[in-house]
Design an enzyme around this catalytic site. Structure first.
Site, PDB file in Angstrom:
ATOM      1  N   ARG A 173      32.935   2.547  23.767  1.00  0.00           N
ATOM      2  CA  ARG A 173      32.050   3.284  22.612  1.00  0.00           C
ATOM      3  C   ARG A 173      32.611   2.454  21.399  1.00  0.00           C
ATOM      4  NH1 ARG A 173      33.984   7.777  19.655  1.00  0.00           N
ATOM      5  NH2 ARG A 173      36.209   8.677  20.093  1.00  0.00           N
TER       6      ARG A 173
ATOM      7  N   ARG B 223      72.719  16.686  37.182  1.00  0.00           N
ATOM      8  CA  ARG B 223      74.144  16.229  38.386  1.00  0.00           C
ATOM      9  C   ARG B 223      73.469  15.742  39.350  1.00  0.00           C
ATOM     10  NH1 ARG B 223      78.867  17.340  37.121  1.00  0.00           N
ATOM     11  NH2 ARG B 223      79.911  19.200  35.919  1.00  0.00           N
TER      12      ARG B 223
END
Length: 232
Positions: free
Chosen positions: A10, A162
């Site tokens: 385009r 963790r």
């Protein structure tokens, strides 16, 4: 088996003005991509779908076919890639030309290699898939994504704090280079991504999203490196 490459280009580009014809290593970027498609010797037709006369002129000079211009309704910011492909393939059908497989290639997919195009096509056929496209692995686990709230940083998913990164599931993303698909299935479903879609994983050197000038410079560096390594 008749194969077509449709390069969707385009005219409007807001983040990088005239991106699809901007000079990349001295030549319009779309010209590089057209030559990649032509030099692959895979396709019976390499065409460019565009609403821009300038892009059409450069594309034709680079060896691509531009048999018709893109319609106005598929040239705005809300037009989707499937909309454009559907229009192009139906126009070819009206003109008496039909194809079995199609590869939609984006005009800034400058790092595509012939071997990747071939491997993806082979996967499409051998595994009887509807679509095949390249993807890449996220470089860091997205389960440990961060959010910025005011002047503080927080974890989006603090339960993963963790957990070791190697214990988290890998995630992947579409590299936005090309889509191989079977034309008959696509015209029926009007979807590129179905529940019968496969992919091929790429390394970081094999693709580069181009949304700003820094991305552009990175793409040129990767391109020059691959040229030096004779990877095209």
């Amino acid at each position: 088996m008749k194969k077509i490459a449709i390069i969707t280009a385009r005219g409007g580009s807001k983040r990088i003005p005239n991106k699809n014809v901007k000079l990349f290593c001295g030549e319009p970027i779309i010209s590089h991509v057209i030559k990649i498609a032509l030099n692959s010797k895979i396709f019976d037709e390499v065409m460019v779908s565009t609403d821009s006369e300038k892009i059409a002129e450069i594309s034709s000079a680079s060896g691509a076919s531009v048999p018709f211009m893109r319609s106005q309704k598929n040239s705005d910011d809300f037009s989707t890639t499937p909309d454009v492909l559907y229009e192009v393939l139906n126009q070819y059908k009206k003109n008496g030309l039909e194809f079995d497989t199609c590869c939609c290639i984006y005009p800034t997919a400058i790092l595509i290699e012939k071997k990747i195009l071939n491997s993806s096509l082979e996967m499409l056929i051998k595994r009887s898939l509807d679509t095949v496209f390249p993807y890449a692995r996220y470089g860091h686990p997205i389960q440990r994504a961060l959010l910025i709230q005011g002047d503080k940083i927080i974890m989006k998913n603090p339960e993963n704090y963790r957990k070791r990164t190697q214990d988290l599931e890998n995630y992947f993303y579409d590299t936005g280079q090309f889509y191989w698909f079977k034309v008959e299935n696509f015209l029926f479903k009007r979807k590129l991504w179905t529940n019968n879609t496969g992919g091929i994983e790429l390394k970081s050197l094999d693709f580069q999203d181009i949304d700003n000038e820094e991305d552009w410079e990175l793409a040129e560096l990767k391109y020059k490196y691959k040229i030096k390594k004779n990877e095209f």
